[in-house]
Design a protein around this motif. Sequence first.
Motif, PDB file in Angstrom:
ATOM      1  N   VAL A 258      -1.683   2.945   1.089  1.00 37.82           N
ATOM      2  CA  VAL A 258      -1.445   4.523   1.522  1.00 37.82           C
ATOM      3  C   VAL A 258      -2.671   5.044   1.358  1.00 37.82           C
ATOM      4  N   ILE A 259      -3.358   5.122   0.574  1.00 39.83           N
ATOM      5  CA  ILE A 259      -4.656   5.952   0.191  1.00 39.83           C
ATOM      6  C   ILE A 259      -5.724   4.943  -0.278  1.00 39.83           C
ATOM      7  N   SER A 260      -7.003   5.240  -0.081  1.00 39.66           N
ATOM      8  CA  SER A 260      -8.092   4.454  -0.456  1.00 39.66           C
ATOM      9  C   SER A 260      -8.925   5.132  -1.261  1.00 39.66           C
ATOM     10  N   LEU A 261      -9.066   4.634  -2.502  1.00 38.46           N
ATOM     11  CA  LEU A 261     -10.178   5.236  -3.444  1.00 38.46           C
ATOM     12  C   LEU A 261     -11.387   4.874  -3.050  1.00 38.46           C
TER      13      LEU A 261
ATOM     14  N   GLY B 287      -9.087  -2.001  -6.178  1.00 31.36           N
ATOM     15  CA  GLY B 287      -7.903  -1.449  -6.246  1.00 31.36           C
ATOM     16  C   GLY B 287      -6.920  -1.921  -7.359  1.00 31.36           C
ATOM     17  N   GLN B 288      -6.934  -3.193  -7.101  1.00 26.82           N
ATOM     18  CA  GLN B 288      -6.127  -4.054  -7.924  1.00 26.82           C
ATOM     19  C   GLN B 288      -6.543  -3.969  -9.470  1.00 26.82           C
TER      20      GLN B 288
ATOM     21  N   PHE C 156      -0.778   3.725  -7.659  1.00 23.87           N
ATOM     22  CA  PHE C 156       0.389   2.962  -6.919  1.00 23.87           C
ATOM     23  C   PHE C 156      -0.039   2.894  -5.498  1.00 23.87           C
ATOM     24  N   LEU C 157      -0.262   4.278  -5.030  1.00 22.04           N
ATOM     25  CA  LEU C 157      -0.676   4.336  -3.522  1.00 22.04           C
ATOM     26  C   LEU C 157      -1.687   3.698  -2.871  1.00 22.04           C
ATOM     27  N   ASN C 158      -3.011   3.656  -3.942  1.00 21.37           N
ATOM     28  CA  ASN C 158      -3.999   2.640  -3.601  1.00 21.37           C
ATOM     29  C   ASN C 158      -3.482   1.555  -3.290  1.00 21.37           C
TER      30      ASN C 158
END
Length: 458
Positions: free
Chosen positions: A455-458, A219-220, A449-451
């Motif tokens: 908060v969410i996970s892609l 995610g980063q 950003f949320l990922n």
Amino acid sequence: MTSTRKSIHGQWSNRIVFILAATGSAVGLGNIWKFPYIAGENGGGTFVLVYLVCIALIGIPIMMAETMIGRRGRQSPINTMSTLAREEGRSPGWVMLGWMGVVAGFLILSYYSVIAGWALSYVFRTGSGAFLGVTTDGVNHIFTELVTDPERLLAWHTIFMVMTMIVVARGVKHGLEKAVRFLMPALLALLLMTVAYSMTTGHFMEGVEFLFTPGTISGQGVLIAMGHAFFTLSLGMGAIMVYGSYLPRHTSITQASIIIAIADTGVALLAGMAIFPIVFANGLEPGVGPGLIFKTLPIAFGHMEAGTMIGTAFFILLSFAAWTSAISLIEPAVAWLVENRGMNRIYASVWIGIFTWVLGIGSVLSFNLWSEHTWSVPFLFENKNFFDTLDFITANLMLPLGGLFIAIFAAWLMSENSTRDELNTNKFIFRIWHFLVKYITPIAVIIVFLNVIGVISL
Ligand code: PFF
């Protein structure tokens, strides 16, 4: 309604000059120094793919939006935002977008100048023949010797800041056109020569596969790829906005943005193709970090025909490319000081220069005395030193956030009459642009950003 405002700072003489100046801003250390090393750190293929998608779906539309806003406002980003917000009947708080850009510009330039200093110092290293027949250990040693010496880094940082201030003080337009007209083709030629050398290493395909074969990404990694799309195209902080404010009325913003994005992406990919084969041919690690190009390209220059000359020319051009980017980083602040404080450009540049120079000392020390001073911010990053933190906050947070607000302002808050009139492009392209800026850019930035914060996970 058509706007008839004029910039008090003058105007580019024609479309080509704008394209050259904006390309000069876009093509810089981001393409040749940063892109390869962050691609290396984030596993290659998928990272590159995400970056390319971000350039196409976010970068180009935001570049059009930023240029369009700049041309409509015809002032420094701070005053442009305040004028347009008033005209469109929106909150005066939008002026903050201009301010955030000015702050991001300072922060970026402070470390950008330190790295540009490395490039300057390599002009002399390479020119002295230090890399002739060099080994992997040899290049590592020369690099470490440089970055662990704070006084030398400070000296080169100072020289680069002075060079930048001189150009900014004289006015961005003088000299820039000539520099970029010559610089871009020359840089391209030398990059092609290095790619040609990489083809002889026997590891060319390995390098290409690393760059283009999808694998995994964190995610980063997605955040860094998106942040880099903004950084490399100079978006999200007003640099392109202020250049847009000097743009003649009838120039096609669409065409210019596409040309700039293609040139910029081409340079980055070529740099990757020059560097990764050398990495694999010499048993190096793709993820060695910010020193990557300084530990790989000298090997090529040390072993190719006329390498000393080609290498010296390469680092001269890299320094030039950094220079034309650096001046755009503080143009928004200088334009504002001239407009609001009635300062002349020379004073404005000197003040900004001193301020940025002092902040740069933190980055100078990040590679030696302060290298162990790291901190972590939960959800965002772990163990970053001063330099890494500045880079992360600016490229991965401030620029995408700036881009997000530019998109919201252009697509949701400006009337379609104004944007249609200013972009002045055909109906079909306008629709696509409007759709991308209205929905895709904001949603993509928010999801990434949320990922990252989980908060969410892609
Ligand atoms: N685009 C420049 C590069 O790739 O080196 C860096 C940069 C310049 C970022 C100007 C942001 C900016 F406003």
